[in-house]
Design a protein around this motif. Structure first.
Motif, PDB file in Angstrom:
ATOM      1  N   LEU A   1       0.871  -1.277   0.150  1.00 11.63           N
ATOM      2  CA  LEU A   1      -0.096  -0.066   0.012  1.00 11.63           C
ATOM      3  C   LEU A   1       0.727   1.376  -0.066  1.00 11.63           C
ATOM      4  CD1 LEU A   1      -2.523   1.314   0.117  1.00 11.63           C
ATOM      5  CD2 LEU A   1      -2.510   1.214   2.765  1.00 11.63           C
ATOM      6  N   ILE A   2       1.895   1.116   0.827  1.00 11.38           N
ATOM      7  CA  ILE A   2       3.002   2.322   0.884  1.00 11.38           C
ATOM      8  C   ILE A   2       3.483   2.532  -0.521  1.00 11.38           C
ATOM      9  CG2 ILE A   2       5.005   3.435   1.845  1.00 11.38           C
ATOM     10  CD1 ILE A   2       4.090   1.919   4.514  1.00 11.38           C
ATOM     11  N   LEU A   3       3.932   1.477  -1.341  1.00 17.38           N
ATOM     12  CA  LEU A   3       4.542   1.691  -2.434  1.00 17.38           C
ATOM     13  C   LEU A   3       3.293   2.121  -3.408  1.00 17.38           C
ATOM     14  CD1 LEU A   3       6.704  -1.486  -2.991  1.00 17.38           C
ATOM     15  CD2 LEU A   3       7.358   0.687  -3.136  1.00 17.38           C
ATOM     16  N   PHE A   4       2.046   1.570  -3.336  1.00 12.73           N
ATOM     17  CA  PHE A   4       0.903   2.044  -3.986  1.00 12.73           C
ATOM     18  C   PHE A   4       1.113   3.563  -4.154  1.00 12.73           C
ATOM     19  CE2 PHE A   4      -3.470   3.194  -4.708  1.00 12.73           C
ATOM     20  CZ  PHE A   4      -3.583   2.599  -6.001  1.00 12.73           C
ATOM     21  N   LEU A   5       0.702   4.094  -2.846  1.00 14.73           N
ATOM     22  CA  LEU A   5       0.918   5.482  -2.536  1.00 14.73           C
ATOM     23  C   LEU A   5       1.902   6.391  -3.277  1.00 14.73           C
ATOM     24  CD1 LEU A   5      -0.507   5.459   0.884  1.00 14.73           C
ATOM     25  CD2 LEU A   5      -1.945   5.891  -1.313  1.00 14.73           C
ATOM     26  N   ALA A   6       3.197   5.796  -3.140  1.00 15.10           N
ATOM     27  CA  ALA A   6       4.271   6.365  -3.584  1.00 15.10           C
ATOM     28  C   ALA A   6       4.172   6.502  -5.097  1.00 15.10           C
ATOM     29  CB  ALA A   6       5.606   5.920  -3.073  1.00 15.10           C
ATOM     30  N   ILE A   7       3.887   5.518  -5.705  1.00 12.66           N
ATOM     31  CA  ILE A   7       3.590   5.341  -7.029  1.00 12.66           C
ATOM     32  C   ILE A   7       2.771   6.544  -7.832  1.00 12.66           C
ATOM     33  CG2 ILE A   7       2.926   4.192  -9.040  1.00 12.66           C
ATOM     34  CD1 ILE A   7       4.347   1.644  -7.747  1.00 12.66           C
ATOM     35  N   ASN A   8       1.537   6.824  -6.732  1.00 11.25           N
ATOM     36  CA  ASN A   8       0.817   7.554  -7.387  1.00 11.25           C
ATOM     37  C   ASN A   8       0.988   8.934  -7.134  1.00 11.25           C
ATOM     38  OD1 ASN A   8      -2.324   6.545  -8.030  1.00 11.25           O
ATOM     39  ND2 ASN A   8      -1.655   5.239  -6.443  1.00 11.25           N
ATOM     40  N   LEU A   9       1.858   9.207  -6.181  1.00  9.79           N
ATOM     41  CA  LEU A   9       2.564  10.590  -5.784  1.00  9.79           C
ATOM     42  C   LEU A   9       3.361  11.032  -7.004  1.00  9.79           C
ATOM     43  CD1 LEU A   9       3.198  10.605  -1.979  1.00  9.79           C
ATOM     44  CD2 LEU A   9       1.452  11.860  -3.190  1.00  9.79           C
ATOM     45  N   THR A  10       4.284   9.905  -7.501  1.00  9.10           N
ATOM     46  CA  THR A  10       5.275   9.870  -8.519  1.00  9.10           C
ATOM     47  C   THR A  10       4.382  10.212  -9.837  1.00  9.10           C
ATOM     48  OG1 THR A  10       6.841   8.640  -7.348  1.00  9.10           O
ATOM     49  CG2 THR A  10       7.187   8.883  -9.809  1.00  9.10           C
ATOM     50  N   MET A  11       3.181   9.650 -10.044  1.00  7.66           N
ATOM     51  CA  MET A  11       2.507   9.617 -11.176  1.00  7.66           C
ATOM     52  C   MET A  11       1.975  11.102 -11.416  1.00  7.66           C
ATOM     53  SD  MET A  11       0.320   6.282 -11.664  1.00  7.66           S
ATOM     54  CE  MET A  11       1.274   4.806 -12.213  1.00  7.66           C
ATOM     55  N   GLY A  12       1.789  11.679 -10.148  1.00 11.72           N
ATOM     56  CA  GLY A  12       1.368  13.292  -9.927  1.00 11.72           C
ATOM     57  C   GLY A  12       2.263  14.331 -10.485  1.00 11.72           C
TER      58      GLY A  12
END
Length: 195
Positions: free
Chosen positions: A144-155
């Motif tokens: 979940l932390i990786l998923f949130l980090a990926i979403n922040l990177t995608m932003g």
């Protein structure tokens, strides 16, 4: 199936064919409320709410009756003055954030998005996936932390579609994001959390 393009006469004829309130509703004898049909209400009141006193009122085309449609006239009101209150509160980080010993981005993120909240998301996601009856590998807190980090990177680095980060095209492919998590797992978490 409803017909399109009815003229007023056809619409009124269809309206007259509808069952009355007494035909369509079974009245309850113990009810304290009185039921009136639409035609009784229209016949007994004019536009201003007064009761018809004579036969000439009943024949007036400006007063709705059983054979005349109720005319609704919309009036434009003047422009409404909208008052926007002055925003006089302090902006920026709160005192709690400013007084933190560790003000790194990760510490600030965890102050806003607590580990307890993320554990609850993991539990609820796994519960939802279990209830759906499909085979799945349980979501972990690290994923979940990786998923949130990926979403922040995608932003920060925007591409037309999230799948483009795992694209085989050299123009779209992002080696950092694609190394963190497989696209199928990212898609499953995305679907599990946001459906």
């Amino acid at each position: 199936m409803p017909r399109k393009g009815l003229d007023i006469c056809e619409a009124l004829a269809l309206f007259q064919e509808l069952p009355s309130d007494t035909e369509s509703i079974v009245s309850d004898e113990s009810s304290d409320t009185e039921e009136y049909s639409l035609s009784e209400i229209i016949e007994s009141h004019s536009n201003d709410g007064s009761i018809h006193d004579n036969e000439s009122d009943a024949n007036d085309i400006n007063i709705p009756g059983p054979s005349q449609p109720i005319m609704i006239c919309w009036e434009k009101r003047g422009k409404i003055q909208k008052t926007i209150p002055n925003f006089d509160s302090e902006t920026g980080p709160s005192d709690e954030i400013m007084n933190m010993d560790d003000q790194s981005p990760v510490a600030i993120f965890l102050a806003l998005f607590s580990v307890q909240l993320m554990e609850s998301i993991v539990f609820q996601s796994n519960l939802y996936a279990t209830q759906s009856g499909k085979n799945f590998s349980p979501l972990t807190l690290e994923e979940l932390i990786l998923f949130l980090a990926i979403n922040l990177t995608m932003g920060v680095k925007r591409l037309p579609s999230y799948r483009d980060y795992w694209s085989t095209s050299d123009i779209l492919h992002d080696p950092y994001v694609s190394s963190l998590m497989p696209v199928k797992r990212f898609t499953w978490i995305l679907g599990d959390l946001f459906t």
